[in-house]
Design a protein around this motif. Structure first.
Motif, short mmCIF file in Angstrom:
data_model
loop_
_atom_site.label_atom_id
_atom_site.label_comp_id
_atom_site.label_asym_id
_atom_site.label_seq_id
_atom_site.Cartn_x
_atom_site.Cartn_y
_atom_site.Cartn_z
N ALA A 115 6.87 5.43 4.43
CA ALA A 115 5.58 4.75 4.56
C ALA A 115 4.52 5.43 3.70
O ALA A 115 3.65 4.75 3.14
CB ALA A 115 5.15 4.73 6.03
N GLY A 116 4.60 6.74 3.57
CA GLY A 116 3.66 7.47 2.74
C GLY A 116 3.76 7.11 1.26
O GLY A 116 2.80 7.21 0.52
N LYS A 117 4.93 6.64 0.85
CA LYS A 117 5.15 6.26 -0.55
C LYS A 117 4.54 4.91 -0.88
O LYS A 117 4.52 4.51 -2.03
CB LYS A 117 6.65 6.24 -0.85
CG LYS A 117 7.28 7.62 -0.81
CD LYS A 117 8.77 7.55 -1.05
CE LYS A 117 9.40 8.92 -0.93
NZ LYS A 117 10.87 8.86 -1.11
N MET A 118 4.04 4.19 0.11
CA MET A 118 3.46 2.87 -0.12
C MET A 118 2.02 2.97 -0.62
O MET A 118 1.38 1.97 -0.88
CB MET A 118 3.53 2.02 1.15
CG MET A 118 4.95 1.71 1.53
SD MET A 118 5.23 0.69 3.00
CE MET A 118 3.70 0.43 3.76
N GLY A 119 1.51 4.18 -0.74
CA GLY A 119 0.18 4.38 -1.29
C GLY A 119 -0.95 4.10 -0.31
O GLY A 119 -2.09 3.90 -0.71
N MET A 120 -0.64 4.08 0.98
CA MET A 120 -1.67 3.79 1.98
C MET A 120 -2.09 5.04 2.74
O MET A 120 -2.79 4.96 3.74
CB MET A 120 -1.15 2.73 2.95
CG MET A 120 -0.86 1.41 2.25
SD MET A 120 -0.09 0.19 3.31
CE MET A 120 -1.33 -0.07 4.54
N GLY A 121 -1.66 6.19 2.29
CA GLY A 121 -2.00 7.44 2.97
C GLY A 121 -0.89 7.87 3.90
O GLY A 121 0.19 7.30 3.95
N THR A 122 -1.19 8.91 4.68
CA THR A 122 -0.20 9.48 5.58
C THR A 122 -0.06 8.62 6.83
O THR A 122 -1.06 8.22 7.43
CB THR A 122 -0.63 10.90 6.00
OG1 THR A 122 -0.79 11.69 4.82
CG2 THR A 122 0.40 11.55 6.89
N ASN A 123 1.17 8.34 7.20
CA ASN A 123 1.46 7.58 8.41
C ASN A 123 1.23 8.49 9.62
O ASN A 123 1.75 9.59 9.67
CB ASN A 123 2.90 7.08 8.37
CG ASN A 123 3.25 6.30 9.59
OD1 ASN A 123 2.42 5.61 10.15
ND2 ASN A 123 4.49 6.41 10.02
#
Length: 112
Positions: free
Chosen positions: A48-56
């Motif tokens: 999820a962190g690789k989606m560019g939305m920050g830390t899950n």
């Protein structure tokens, strides 16, 4: 610390799903407390962190009979396992109540 009706287990693990501390009642599903299940959240968090939305921070899953709430408290993962009809908001409030304990455990794990 408050109690939440329908909450069956709380586990603190490392990123690989190795249980550091757990408290579980008789109704807790055994498979949800094993390292293969518990380690999946660490992998999902990294992806999820690789989606560019920050830390899950959290992932909440609902199944037929149970819900799992998993919290990223780097380097630890916090897992709650409850009935599907348990109050998810109250379970999330337990995260705040456990913060001091998690900080202490994080310090010890960080030394290893």
């Amino acid at each position: 610390m408050g109690t939440v009706e329908g909450l069956h287990a709380i586990a603190v693990t490392d990123r690989d799903g190795v249980v550091i501390v757990k408290v579980a009642g008789q109704m807790a599903p055994d498979t949800a407390l094993r390292p293969p299940f518990l380690s999946v959240f660490g992998v999902m968090t990294e992806q999820a962190g690789k989606m560019g939305m920050g830390t899950n921070k959290r992932i909440i899953n609902f199944y037929d009979r149970y819900q799992t709430i998993q919290v990223n408290y780097h380097p630890l993962l916090l897992h709650f396992i409850a009935d599907t009809n348990a109050n998810t908001g109250l379970i999330l409030e337990l995260e705040n109540e456990l913060e001091d304990v998690l900080k202490d455990i994080s310090k010890v794990v960080g030394m290893m």
